[in-house]
Design a protein around this motif. Structure first.
Motif, PDB file in Angstrom:
ATOM      1  N   GLY A 112       0.817  -1.205   0.000  1.00 14.39           N
ATOM      2  CA  GLY A 112       0.000   0.000   0.000  1.00 14.39           C
ATOM      3  C   GLY A 112       0.851   1.255   0.000  1.00 14.39           C
ATOM      4  O   GLY A 112       1.753   1.416  -0.810  1.00 14.39           O
ATOM      5  N   LYS A 113       0.587   2.144   0.943  1.00 18.12           N
ATOM      6  CA  LYS A 113       1.296   3.429   1.013  1.00 18.12           C
ATOM      7  C   LYS A 113       2.782   3.269   1.347  1.00 18.12           C
ATOM      8  O   LYS A 113       3.558   4.206   1.224  1.00 18.12           O
ATOM      9  CB  LYS A 113       0.634   4.342   2.047  1.00 18.12           C
ATOM     10  N   ASP A 114       3.168   2.049   1.757  1.00 19.12           N
ATOM     11  CA  ASP A 114       4.576   1.796   2.081  1.00 19.12           C
ATOM     12  C   ASP A 114       5.343   1.191   0.911  1.00 19.12           C
ATOM     13  O   ASP A 114       6.508   0.818   1.059  1.00 19.12           O
ATOM     14  CB  ASP A 114       4.680   0.868   3.297  1.00 19.12           C
ATOM     15  N   GLY A 115       4.695   1.075  -0.244  1.00 14.17           N
ATOM     16  CA  GLY A 115       5.387   0.618  -1.436  1.00 14.17           C
ATOM     17  C   GLY A 115       5.241  -0.867  -1.679  1.00 14.17           C
ATOM     18  O   GLY A 115       4.163  -1.447  -1.544  1.00 14.17           O
ATOM     19  N   ASP A 125      16.526 -14.848  -8.175  1.00 12.32           N
ATOM     20  CA  ASP A 125      17.986 -14.866  -8.115  1.00 12.32           C
ATOM     21  C   ASP A 125      18.501 -14.563  -6.706  1.00 12.32           C
ATOM     22  O   ASP A 125      19.666 -14.218  -6.514  1.00 12.32           O
ATOM     23  CB  ASP A 125      18.589 -13.896  -9.133  1.00 12.32           C
ATOM     24  N   GLN A 126      17.583 -14.679  -5.723  1.00 11.55           N
ATOM     25  CA  GLN A 126      17.921 -14.574  -4.300  1.00 11.55           C
ATOM     26  C   GLN A 126      18.301 -13.168  -3.858  1.00 11.55           C
ATOM     27  O   GLN A 126      18.989 -12.985  -2.854  1.00 11.55           O
ATOM     28  CB  GLN A 126      19.034 -15.561  -3.927  1.00 11.55           C
ATOM     29  N   HIS A 127      17.848 -12.167  -4.589  1.00 11.86           N
ATOM     30  CA  HIS A 127      17.999 -10.787  -4.150  1.00 11.86           C
ATOM     31  C   HIS A 127      16.670 -10.287  -3.601  1.00 11.86           C
ATOM     32  O   HIS A 127      15.593 -10.810  -3.921  1.00 11.86           O
ATOM     33  CB  HIS A 127      18.452  -9.896  -5.308  1.00 11.86           C
ATOM     34  N   ILE A 128      16.743  -9.264  -2.769  1.00 14.01           N
ATOM     35  CA  ILE A 128      15.538  -8.645  -2.220  1.00 14.01           C
ATOM     36  C   ILE A 128      15.552  -7.174  -2.605  1.00 14.01           C
ATOM     37  O   ILE A 128      16.542  -6.472  -2.388  1.00 14.01           O
ATOM     38  CB  ILE A 128      15.472  -8.792  -0.687  1.00 14.01           C
ATOM     39  N   TYR A 129      14.463  -6.730  -3.181  1.00 12.84           N
ATOM     40  CA  TYR A 129      14.349  -5.346  -3.635  1.00 12.84           C
ATOM     41  C   TYR A 129      13.164  -4.681  -2.933  1.00 12.84           C
ATOM     42  O   TYR A 129      12.175  -5.329  -2.602  1.00 12.84           O
ATOM     43  CB  TYR A 129      14.119  -5.290  -5.147  1.00 12.84           C
ATOM     44  N   LYS A 130      13.293  -3.386  -2.741  1.00  9.23           N
ATOM     45  CA  LYS A 130      12.196  -2.624  -2.146  1.00  9.23           C
ATOM     46  C   LYS A 130      11.984  -1.349  -2.936  1.00  9.23           C
ATOM     47  O   LYS A 130      12.933  -0.766  -3.473  1.00  9.23           O
ATOM     48  CB  LYS A 130      12.489  -2.280  -0.683  1.00  9.23           C
ATOM     49  N   CYS A 131      10.730  -0.928  -3.008  1.00 12.69           N
ATOM     50  CA  CYS A 131      10.383   0.313  -3.702  1.00 12.69           C
ATOM     51  C   CYS A 131       9.363   1.066  -2.868  1.00 12.69           C
ATOM     52  O   CYS A 131       8.392   0.467  -2.385  1.00 12.69           O
ATOM     53  CB  CYS A 131       9.807   0.005  -5.086  1.00 12.69           C
ATOM     54  N   GLY A 132       9.591   2.347  -2.659  1.00 13.76           N
ATOM     55  CA  GLY A 132       8.636   3.168  -1.934  1.00 13.76           C
ATOM     56  C   GLY A 132       7.456   3.544  -2.819  1.00 13.76           C
ATOM     57  O   GLY A 132       7.430   3.245  -4.016  1.00 13.76           O
ATOM     58  N   ALA A 133       6.490   4.192  -2.231  1.00 14.39           N
ATOM     59  CA  ALA A 133       5.323   4.652  -2.975  1.00 14.39           C
ATOM     60  C   ALA A 133       5.365   6.175  -3.089  1.00 14.39           C
ATOM     61  O   ALA A 133       5.803   6.855  -2.164  1.00 14.39           O
ATOM     62  CB  ALA A 133       4.031   4.228  -2.274  1.00 14.39           C
ATOM     63  N   PRO A 134       4.944   6.724  -4.228  1.00 15.66           N
ATOM     64  CA  PRO A 134       4.908   8.180  -4.363  1.00 15.66           C
ATOM     65  C   PRO A 134       3.809   8.788  -3.506  1.00 15.66           C
ATOM     66  O   PRO A 134       2.888   8.095  -3.071  1.00 15.66           O
ATOM     67  CB  PRO A 134       4.622   8.379  -5.854  1.00 15.66           C
ATOM     68  N   LEU A 135       3.908  10.079  -3.259  1.00 14.25           N
ATOM     69  CA  LEU A 135       2.878  10.774  -2.503  1.00 14.25           C
ATOM     70  C   LEU A 135       1.670  11.024  -3.395  1.00 14.25           C
ATOM     71  O   LEU A 135       1.800  11.321  -4.575  1.00 14.25           O
ATOM     72  CB  LEU A 135       3.411  12.098  -1.964  1.00 14.25           C
ATOM     73  N   GLY A 136       0.491  10.900  -2.812  1.00 12.06           N
ATOM     74  CA  GLY A 136      -0.723  11.149  -3.574  1.00 12.06           C
ATOM     75  C   GLY A 136      -1.941  10.835  -2.725  1.00 12.06           C
ATOM     76  O   GLY A 136      -1.837  10.292  -1.617  1.00 12.06           O
ATOM     77  N   THR A 137      -3.112  11.170  -3.248  1.00 17.54           N
ATOM     78  CA  THR A 137      -4.369  10.937  -2.549  1.00 17.54           C
ATOM     79  C   THR A 137      -5.046   9.700  -3.106  1.00 17.54           C
ATOM     80  O   THR A 137      -5.258   9.586  -4.323  1.00 17.54           O
ATOM     81  CB  THR A 137      -5.314  12.134  -2.708  1.00 17.54           C
ATOM     82  N   LEU A 138      -5.360   8.743  -2.231  1.00 11.82           N
ATOM     83  CA  LEU A 138      -6.037   7.528  -2.666  1.00 11.82           C
ATOM     84  C   LEU A 138      -7.433   7.862  -3.182  1.00 11.82           C
ATOM     85  O   LEU A 138      -8.262   8.427  -2.461  1.00 11.82           O
ATOM     86  CB  LEU A 138      -6.132   6.527  -1.511  1.00 11.82           C
ATOM     87  N   ILE A 139      -7.675   7.537  -4.440  1.00 13.11           N
ATOM     88  CA  ILE A 139      -8.978   7.766  -5.059  1.00 13.11           C
ATOM     89  C   ILE A 139      -9.674   6.452  -5.352  1.00 13.11           C
ATOM     90  O   ILE A 139     -10.877   6.317  -5.202  1.00 13.11           O
ATOM     91  CB  ILE A 139      -8.821   8.592  -6.359  1.00 13.11           C
TER      92      ILE A 139
END
Length: 306
Positions: free
Chosen positions: A220-223, A230-244
């Motif tokens: 959700g809002k935490d990305g 391939d045994q790697h772990i990736y993380k991506c944040g979420a952009p700012l915005g209003t949930l519609i």
């Protein structure tokens, strides 16, 4: 070709309301009607990202005709099996101070129509990718996704499964290319509560150990977080915005991940584009436009954390 399957599509009747009172006559401010179904949503976003996609599934009656009509307008190919009886379900969604949904059960799918879809799947090759997404009608067994994956086992087809509970756990031994539980679904699968990233990674890895190649957890809002094959772990944040609009956000993430992987052969890039597509839909009235996806893409980065 990327094929998607929607076994229980709907015509979503969305009523926008200022308030809702049980037991009283309520009037909407305005209404929208969309074709509903996770596979259809995935195909829609894939098409907007410039990839070829074909939607498979079942439709019936006058609602089924409207579903086909609206999907054709979206521009991608549809090869839907037409049922002889019943109508495709109508889902009523009331949006106001809170969201309330009443979802139909869907028509019965007979054995001959199910066989018709199986014959479509038999034509797939290792050059194709298949997406199994969403709920199933009561007339189909709860191992239907497992049946499909077992049938295609020797074809070396990448299969993405976006489902919950037994629909998901039954397919893990067949090594789906990607599964996408959200945090709540992960908690329900293992009967736990997740309060930190370490625990999240631990239980996402359990699904990988059970057979999934890649595990994408939407937060959700935490990305989002990805345990890659391939045994790697990736993380991506979420952009700012209003949930519609929460409907279709997860489906958009799946489509973006597929597009990012196929275009760049990079899990890091797949996660970034997937997160951008999911956020773009969440911040839009309907499924995200290409311009909105590009806007979100510029605001986020994915990173390897382990």
């Amino acid at each position: 070709m990327i094929y998607t399957i929607t076994l229980n599509p709907s015509l979503d009747y969305i009523m926008h309301m200022s308030h809702f009172e049980i037991g009283e006559t309520n009037r909407s401010l305005y209404e929208d009607i969309y074709p509903g179904g996770k596979g259809f949503n995935v195909s829609t976003i894939l098409h907007r990202l410039g990839l070829e996609t074909t939607a498979l599934g079942f439709v019936a009656g006058f609602t089924g005709e409207e579903i086909k009509k609206q999907l054709i307008k979206r521009g991608f190919e549809c090869k839907l099996c037409e049922l002889d009886h019943g109508i495709s379900r109508i889902n009523v969604k009331m949006k106001g101070e809170q969201e309330t949904e009443i979802n139909g059960s869907g028509p019965d799918i007979t054995k001959d129509k199910l066989d018709e879809m199986f014959h479509q799947l038999d034509a797939l090759t290792s050059d194709d990718l298949l997406v199994l997404a969403g709920s199933i009608p009561l007339s189909l067994p709860d191992d239907i996704y497992e049946q499909i994956m077992k049938r295609l086992t020797n074809k070396n087809i990448k299969i993405v499964v976006d489902a919950t509970n037994k629909l998901l756990t039954r397919v893990l031994p067949y090594h789906p290319f990607l599964i996408k539980p959200n945090k709540r679904e992960l908690e329900e699968l293992f009967g736990i509560e997740i309060h930190d990233q370490t625990t999240l990674i631990t239980y996402a890895k359990k699904l990988q150990n059970q057979g999934a190649c890649n595990v994408l957890v939407s937060l959700g809002k935490d990305g989002a977080l990805l345990i890659s094959e391939d045994q790697h772990i990736y993380k991506c944040g979420a952009p700012l915005g209003t949930l519609i609009n929460s409907v279709g956000s997860g489906d958009s993430m799946v489509a973006g991940f597929i597009a990012g992987y196929l275009k760049h052969h990079s899990y890091k890039e797949a996660l970034r584009l997937g997160s951008a597509c999911g956020s773009a839909t969440a911040f839009s009235k309907d499924l995200a436009s290409l311009d909105k996806i590009k806007e979100m893409y510029q605001q986020i980065e994915s990173e390897e954390i382990l």
